[in-house]
Design a protein around this motif. Structure first.
Motif, PDB file in Angstrom:
ATOM      1  N   ALA A   1       4.930   1.599   2.929  1.00 35.68           N
ATOM      2  CA  ALA A   1       4.484   2.958   2.596  1.00 35.68           C
ATOM      3  C   ALA A   1       5.596   3.775   1.938  1.00 35.68           C
ATOM      4  N   ASN A   2       6.333   3.144   1.051  1.00 32.68           N
ATOM      5  CA  ASN A   2       7.406   3.798   0.290  1.00 32.68           C
ATOM      6  C   ASN A   2       8.608   4.207   1.113  1.00 32.68           C
TER       7      ASN A   2
ATOM      8  N   GLY B   1       0.809  -1.220   0.000  1.00 30.22           N
ATOM      9  CA  GLY B   1       0.000   0.000   0.000  1.00 30.22           C
ATOM     10  C   GLY B   1       0.841   1.268   0.000  1.00 30.22           C
ATOM     11  N   LEU B   2       0.239   2.348  -0.488  1.00 28.59           N
ATOM     12  CA  LEU B   2       0.843   3.674  -0.442  1.00 28.59           C
ATOM     13  C   LEU B   2       0.546   4.301   0.929  1.00 28.59           C
ATOM     14  N   PRO B   3       1.256   5.386   1.296  1.00 32.16           N
ATOM     15  CA  PRO B   3       0.990   5.978   2.610  1.00 32.16           C
ATOM     16  C   PRO B   3      -0.474   6.405   2.739  1.00 32.16           C
TER      17      PRO B   3
ATOM     18  N   GLY C   1       0.106   3.965  10.817  1.00 32.97           N
ATOM     19  CA  GLY C   1      -0.293   5.241  11.413  1.00 32.97           C
ATOM     20  C   GLY C   1       0.859   6.227  11.430  1.00 32.97           C
ATOM     21  N   GLN C   2       2.058   5.731  11.772  1.00 34.06           N
ATOM     22  CA  GLN C   2       3.248   6.598  11.798  1.00 34.06           C
ATOM     23  C   GLN C   2       3.550   7.170  10.421  1.00 34.06           C
ATOM     24  N   ARG C   3       3.317   6.363   9.409  1.00 36.10           N
ATOM     25  CA  ARG C   3       3.713   6.762   8.055  1.00 36.10           C
ATOM     26  C   ARG C   3       2.593   7.446   7.291  1.00 36.10           C
ATOM     27  N   ALA C   4       1.434   7.596   7.932  1.00 38.66           N
ATOM     28  CA  ALA C   4       0.307   8.238   7.257  1.00 38.66           C
ATOM     29  C   ALA C   4       0.564   9.736   7.117  1.00 38.66           C
ATOM     30  N   VAL C   5       0.000  10.308   6.052  1.00 37.49           N
ATOM     31  CA  VAL C   5      -0.061  11.757   5.923  1.00 37.49           C
ATOM     32  C   VAL C   5      -1.223  12.217   6.800  1.00 37.49           C
TER      33      VAL C   5
END
Lengths: 234, 299
Positions: free
Chosen positions: B195-196, A114-116, A144-148
């Motif tokens: 996530a890249n 998945g993407l962020p 969650g940490q890597r989410a925008v």
């Protein structure tokens, strides 16, 4: 083309979530503006999806007031996404909302490729539950940490430090909407610009689990100051 | 086809610009390369590198090219230095020293490149516009320029006595032990790289070195039939990990039935199809396989 090696191809999933305050203080112009803004943002989100076909944008929404519930529970392809109006009433259980999102972002519930994710929090007031515990559980999730994480404060009574802690990056401030046109503008911006940024396949070096996120987001436009009617001010 | 002395190591690869980069006007940020081993004895080294491509990594196409150069050079040197060493010594030295040698060699190459062509104001301005003031500031700090060249690196070297695998960052290494057998992964995917996010050559040396993974395979009898290195743009294009891992066995079957020249002709279209329908990212693949000994391996 000659039979190529390997299995099926697919674009990469990108989870987009609205986290919407539906407490009693959101009644009237505020919740009306949220509903209008999200509905009006859908064609723009679909356009971003069309321009970034390698990202499959999947939209969900959480509402919170007294407790928290999924408003759109199933990750819905943005091409099929429709908005059902939110209603307001109750207190401000932000922590419960964070808990729902944390569950959704658990590693076992997320696709490894998945993407962020993009999380957009809309709130006008002070949380009435253990929001810090809920935020801690959200930030304990690697996704969650890597989410925008974008936050829009509505009106004058929200607690900026809560929204800032959610964003988790001192260089990104909460957006503040004190009138309806600005709220609509900011929801439209938050639904499209961070989405486009998160759709990029570019790699980034680890932020070290700091929770600051790693996707560069362009600066949001300034608030709307002209053409504001008396009924538009929150 | 069995793994016999009538076979030799063959190599080939391809790299295609991602469909997303074509739309946005960015160049291909991946690189790959292969070298025969110097001196006597049969052997090859291949490497794949994936420049980050983020706005801050404004020179990552060059960074990935230098990563491939560093990997091929260091692995070639390592094999030459240990040609007569006992296997346990080679293994221990590989695990102890290869990571630091490769990371430091990449940094030396980047330092040299940057010294002759420092990051200029125009580049910094573009970084600031796209990624904000903190990204621009990072590049102007002491040793910050390495971030502009950020890249991953994957490599494999095959010799008559052993095979070595090396990885820093995302991407994949697949191995088919024998025709008809399942694909193996000598280095399992790092489950933290989601996530890249990736580890990178551009991290502080201690962190970069600590993130490297080295696997040593002592050859007792048969060589693996196929070794495949690919950037993450490829694996991210497949619906499932199993679907991606099938690439290695399918490729070997195609090589054995149709030959390398045929596969090489199809490869750019296959990789482009993956990017277009899948990740949108640059896609790069490099292969070592046991093929007919009659053809001369190309460098």
């Amino acid at each position: 083309m000659a039979n190529r090696p390997g299995g099926e191809f697919a674009s990469r999933p990108l989870q987009f979530m609205f986290i919407a305050d539906c407490s009693g203080s959101m009644q009237g112009k505020k919740i009306e503006s949220v509903n209008i803004a999200i509905r009006e943002s859908i064609p723009e989100m679909q356009r971003v999806g069309d321009e970034n076909p390698n990202a499959q944008v999947l939209v969900r929404a959480v509402r919170f007031s007294s407790g928290a519930q999924w408003h759109v529970a199933q990750p819905t392809d943005v091409k099929q996404f429709r908005w059902a109006d939110l209603a307001a009433g109750g207190v401000t259980d932000l922590g419960e909302a964070f808990g729902l999102v944390a569950d959704a972002l658990k590693v076992e519930n997320m696709p490894q490729r998945g993407l962020p994710p993009v999380l957009v929090l809309l709130s006008d007031g002070q949380p009435t539950d253990n929001w810090e515990g809920g935020l801690k559980s959200l930030m304990a999730q690697p996704w969650g940490q890597r989410a925008v994480r974008i936050a829009i404060g509505i009106g004058d009574d929200f607690e900026p430090s809560v929204l800032q802690k959610f964003i988790g990056n001192p260089e990104v401030q909460p957006l503040v909407a004190t009138n309806a046109p600005t709220l609509v503008q900011y929801i439209r911006w938050a639904s499209t610009v961070p989405l486009k940024a998160a759709s990029s396949p570019a790699s980034r070096t680890s932020a070290g689990g700091s929770g600051q996120g790693n996707v560069p987001i362009p600066i949001a436009p300034p608030p709307v100051t002209s053409g504001i009617g008396p009924g538009d001010v929150f | 086809m069995t793994n016999t002395s009538t076979q030799a190591w063959r190599q080939f690869g391809a790299s295609v610009r991602g469909s997303q980069h074509e739309r946005s006007g960015l160049p291909n940020q991946d690189s790959w390369g292969a070298q025969p081993l110097s001196g006597d004895g049969e052997g090859l080294v291949i490497a794949v590198a994936d420049g980050h491509g983020s706005p801050k990594a404004c020179r990552s196409a060059e960074g990935s090219r230098l990563a491939v150069q560093a990997a091929c050079q260091i692995l070639n040197e390592f094999v030459a230095e240990h040609r007569s060493a006992e296997i346990p010594v080679v293994k221990a030295e590989a695990e102890r020293r290869l990571a630091s040698r490769l990371v430091l060699q990449w940094r030396a190459l980047v330092t040299r490149d940057h010294a002759t062509n420092p990051i200029n104001d125009e580049e910094l301005s573009r970084v600031q516009t796209a990624a904000g003031e903190s990204a621009r500031r990072t590049l102007t700090e002491v040793d910050g320029f390495y971030h502009a060249y950020g890249s991953t690196v994957l490599a494999a070297v095959v010799t008559p006595r052993f095979v070595l695998y090396f990885q820093l960052g995302d991407g994949d290494i697949l191995v088919v032990p024998r025709p008809g057998e399942e694909t193996l992964r000598p280095i399992p995917p790092d489950e933290h790289l989601i996530a890249n996010e990736t580890t990178s050559l551009c991290l502080e040396p201690e962190k970069a070195i600590g993130a490297c993974q080295v696997r040593f395979h002592f050859i007792q009898g048969e060589f693996p039939s196929l070794i495949l290195l690919s950037s993450d743009g490829y694996s991210n294009s497949f619906t499932t990990a199993t679907g991606f891992e099938r690439v290695a066995t399918d490729l070997l079957a195609a090589l054995q039935s149709e030959g390398q020249e045929w596969v090489e002709r199809q490869l750019p279209d296959w990789l482009a199809a993956a990017s277009s329908a899948g990740s949108g990212d640059d896609v790069t693949l490099a292969v070592l396989w046991r093929g007919p000994a009659a053809a001369t391996p190309r460098s």
